[in-house]
Design a protein around this motif. Structure first.
Motif, PDB file in Angstrom:
ATOM      1  N   GLU A 309       0.820  -1.217   0.000  1.00 15.76           N
ATOM      2  CA  GLU A 309       0.000   0.000   0.000  1.00 15.76           C
ATOM      3  C   GLU A 309       0.853   1.266   0.000  1.00 15.76           C
ATOM      4  O   GLU A 309       0.473   2.284  -0.575  1.00 15.76           O
ATOM      5  CB  GLU A 309      -0.984  -0.017   1.180  1.00 15.76           C
ATOM      6  N   HIS A 321      -4.801   7.687   2.380  1.00 16.40           N
ATOM      7  CA  HIS A 321      -5.892   7.083   1.623  1.00 16.40           C
ATOM      8  C   HIS A 321      -7.180   7.223   2.408  1.00 16.40           C
ATOM      9  O   HIS A 321      -7.169   7.507   3.617  1.00 16.40           O
ATOM     10  CB  HIS A 321      -5.600   5.617   1.304  1.00 16.40           C
ATOM     11  N   VAL A 324     -12.220   3.591   4.307  1.00 18.83           N
ATOM     12  CA  VAL A 324     -13.488   2.864   4.264  1.00 18.83           C
ATOM     13  C   VAL A 324     -13.313   1.453   4.803  1.00 18.83           C
ATOM     14  O   VAL A 324     -14.149   0.948   5.553  1.00 18.83           O
ATOM     15  CB  VAL A 324     -14.057   2.852   2.832  1.00 18.83           C
ATOM     16  N   TYR A 328      -6.586  -2.013   1.726  1.00 16.72           N
ATOM     17  CA  TYR A 328      -6.994  -1.759   0.348  1.00 16.72           C
ATOM     18  C   TYR A 328      -8.044  -2.760  -0.134  1.00 16.72           C
ATOM     19  O   TYR A 328      -9.087  -2.381  -0.664  1.00 16.72           O
ATOM     20  CB  TYR A 328      -5.748  -1.780  -0.548  1.00 16.72           C
ATOM     21  N   SER A 331     -11.444  -2.265   1.397  1.00 15.11           N
ATOM     22  CA  SER A 331     -12.089  -1.066   0.854  1.00 15.11           C
ATOM     23  C   SER A 331     -12.843  -1.377  -0.439  1.00 15.11           C
ATOM     24  O   SER A 331     -13.909  -0.818  -0.694  1.00 15.11           O
ATOM     25  CB  SER A 331     -11.049   0.022   0.588  1.00 15.11           C
ATOM     26  N   LEU A 332     -12.274  -2.277  -1.247  1.00 12.07           N
ATOM     27  CA  LEU A 332     -12.888  -2.590  -2.531  1.00 12.07           C
ATOM     28  C   LEU A 332     -14.103  -3.500  -2.383  1.00 12.07           C
ATOM     29  O   LEU A 332     -14.808  -3.768  -3.354  1.00 12.07           O
ATOM     30  CB  LEU A 332     -11.869  -3.256  -3.458  1.00 12.07           C
TER      31      LEU A 332
END
Lengths: 504, 504
Positions: A309, A321, A324, A328, A331-332
């Motif tokens: 990351e 970043h 959420v 990473y 988040s997706l």
């Protein structure tokens, strides 16, 4: 972060590099792959921009069909107006399961002046010199002799998505050379419409349902994980687009005569955007994330993906970043709410006015638990809860007289997400095959963030789907100087051969 | 709101209409005005777009100079490259004060196809028919016979700003016809560069300081108050422009692969805009309004302006207004912070990306207590207080690595505000003159919201300045079908005659 993983990857890369220049040379799968490189170059010489020329696509289809037949497949064109697709088949034993491999032969438009070579359709072999610059090598270096896995072939569709087409044929050749047969029946569908124009895949699938019927579908498209380790992708987000317009006065108003008096819709739009998300990028619209839960296996799978990351942020040029998910990958696996464009008046030629409207276009990336229609309905409700009256297009005079806050929301078209459980049979099968071939587990991505048009396949065939990207992540796909790393060509053939050798 | 005022205005309008068609016909000032109408039409026949043709401006200047001389003034051209200005003078008695009247002969560009007549430079006389549509009348209706004050002359610059030029000559004629002399020395400056190109007024004023020297300056430009009552404007806001850019990643990022991870600068810009102002349009930046105070006289002056705010909102098509001041006039006496344009990516062709930057252009309308440089410094401080690092243009790699929030602010050019005290001698003089002529106080606007390039006059001449707009508010200035209401032509001559008859 992930320092131990980075070290492990470096060691692996060194092992792979050593393997490729010595052990692979004696490997029949490697030999079969090397033997197809001249054909691969020939295929790259065929211009393939669907939007530019249907005749070009017809030439590609005829070439691909003939090539599959040369390599032992049966093959036929599938009618799709003037841009036929190609169907090929190898093996049809009742006792074996059938896997449909998908790839596409069409490519993105090109701007030749942006390329560092004479033509995007004249492939060039290049190696990096000591300074790190790409230098051309004679193409005949690919015909016999040792091939450096770091060499690359530069051409439109070198990676996206002609390489996997040839890799399929090479993998089949390896069985033939060894006097063996694959452990699965193989079907192949080569799309002609992936990169442009109206997608025709759903129609073609519907018209050829019986022909394409399979127990599993493996899509060979997109780049591998940035670590360049064998990669399996179990799903992708969907996408739903919409446009939000906030209305001010009937027309632009003089900012001197009316500034401080006539409300400016740019500030109104900004207030909505600010209400949509917190400073860390988390959506504040009630219910937007409802239904998204991760079990322990999935959380472990997110953490197991060897993302660097820090390097990702460095490449992007941002110091932090959004927050959420915990990482990473997580988040997706949440739906996203993203502004794709925003406008009020003309910023290139700003005049001293209060603009009459301000708009933002959005895309919502969806996951199976959060369908696009539901998310868009939540957005509408939320905008109304902020005091806005939503008009159907531009407001009427009566609406203008009645409602202090006026907006409209248009759109809602999109594509569906896909999620195959990590423990589905298709995933177990592919994972086992790759583990067998490479001696370690592949990178397993629960869901990629982007959207792939799988819906036509999903609805038409009702088969489980997996994505197995085979090309290097730094392939410049869709851009100038698209390229394929030759190590990935050999690795792709090896991965496909492993799948074909593994009973489903 | 303001129902009593509206009623009073209706009564006044009826009285004025009655006066115009009977009493005025026997009025020597009215006769002098009527006699200049053929010359007014001739002046409108001269194309006058500075940016289009310097030769056109030279023809206008020669015509205007000759016309002033025909009407008893001395006149000369003032050198201004290839677009001369005109200076005229009438009377030079030491015992009298001198007033410089300013108007301009150049006009806004035209798009002939948008006009409801053959050419913007072929004036057309029109009257409204029973259905409210404009119908052409023969031009010779203006040569003798009763002239309906509601008739209008349609042509470029009919209102902005050739009418006041002819009104000045007509007012002087009225003195001559009565065998009298004005009570003030009259100087006239006719600008050639008001509507376009680089403003040259400051240079011309500086080079002709002695010639233009006056005890007071009256600018004859812009439309009257919407009530069409005689109007005096005591000041105008200044303007300072700037552009705010919020930076995201180095380039556009795929919204699927990075949505929920790479921050979107459109949301960052929205958060700043939302922090700038509350929902009622009041600026929240500390210190932005500091120094703005209104005494009782000024507050009374705001309330005395007969604005029909309900009609204003209806015309604009908005149900509510911002709440910066207690009324429209007070709102214009505060500095404003307005978004003139906003952009991220291309909303006409939105792609599924996280845009790499988002920008908004602003204008701050300033008042004397809130200079533009101070306001812009407060904006910068405020953006920094929100956690942003302000880079000098696009951020460097080092800045990208270090600061989570990155923005830049560029610009700061602008024009100064002007404010003449309501009780300044020039205001008392003009008010008294108009009260005498019309039997009631004029509309006195403490400060108009827009910006007028008075700075060159202010700095060059150091004289008090007042604006006396003379043309109808619905004149379509700067647009197609620009027009002058003939009642305003007669009223304008009457107002100028009243000023000229009043000792300063």
């Amino acid at each position: 972060m992930n320092a131990p993983l980075t070290l492990r990857r470096l060691v692996l890369a060194a092992l792979l590099a050593a393997a490729s220049s010595s052990a692979w040379a004696a490997d029949p799968v490697h030999d079969a792959a090397a033997a197809t490189l001249p054909e691969y170059l020939d295929l790259l010489r065929l211009p393939n921009v669907t939007r530019a020329s249907a005749a070009d696509i017809q030439r590609n289809a005829a070439w691909v069909k003939a090539a599959f037949m040369r390599h032992g497949f049966t093959a036929q064109l599938l009618d799709d107006g003037d841009t036929p697709m190609v169907f090929a088949q190898l093996g049809d034993r009742h006792a074996r399961k059938t896997v449909l491999f998908y790839a596409h032969m069409d490519g993105q438009p090109v701007t030749p002046s942006e390329w560092d070579q004479a033509s995007p359709f004249t492939p060039v072999l290049k190696a990096k010199d000591a300074s790190g610059a790409w230098q051309a090598l004679p193409l005949d270096k690919l015909q016999g002799g040792a091939i450096d896995p770091e060499w690359r072939v530069f051409a439109r569709s070198a990676a996206d998505d002609k390489a996997p087409i040839m890799m399929l044929m090479a993998a089949a050749d390896a069985f033939k050379a060894a006097g063996k047969a694959p452990a699965i029946n193989i079907k192949v569908l080569i799309d002609s419409h992936e990169e442009g124009g109206k997608p025709t895949l759903p129609d073609v699938v519907q018209r050829n349902e019986k022909l394409l019927k399979a127990d599993a579908v493996v899509m060979l498209d997109g780049p591998m994980h940035a670590s360049n380790r064998p990669t399996l992708v179990f799903g992708h987000r969907g996408v739903t687009g919409f446009k939000l317009t906030v209305y001010g006065a009937r027309g632009d108003m003089h900012s001197g005569h009316y500034g401080n008096y006539i409300p400016n819709p740019a500030f109104g739009l900004a207030r909505l955007l600010t209400a949509f998300k917190d400073a860390d990028g988390r959506v504040l619209i009630p219910g937007f994330y409802d239904g998204v839960h991760f079990d322990a296996q999935t959380l472990a799978a997110f953490a197991a993906v060897p993302d660097d990351e820090a390097a990702l942020l460095r490449r992007a040029g941002v110091a932090r970043h959004d927050r959420v998910g915990d990482n990473y990958q997580q988040s997706l696996n949440y739906p996203s709410l993203n502004v794709t464009a925003m406008a009020a008046a003309d910023i290139e030629h700003p005049r001293t006015v209060i603009p009459f409207e301000a708009s933002a276009s959005f895309d919502i990336r969806t996951v199976p638990a959060t369908p696009g229609a539901r998310e868009l309905a939540l957005v509408r409700q939320f905008v109304e809860a902020q005091g806005y009256h939503l008009s159907d297009g531009a407001p009427t005079d009566a609406e203008r007289a009645k409602y202090p806050l006026l907006a409209s929301i248009a759109g809602g078209e999109g594509a569906a997400p896909l999620q195959t459980p990590l423990d589905a049979p298709i995933g177990v099968w592919a994972t086992k095959a790759l583990e067998g071939a490479y001696g370690e587990a592949p990178v397993r991505i629960p869901m990629m963030g982007g959207t792939v048009p799988t819906h036509g396949l999903v609805v038409g065939l009702k088969s489980p789907i997996l994505l197995m990207p085979l090309v290097n992540a730094d392939d410049n796909q869709h851009a100038a100087n698209e390229n394929l790393r030759l190590g990935n060509y050999f690795m792709g053939v090896k991965s496909l051969h492993a799948l074909m050798a593994q009973p489903l």
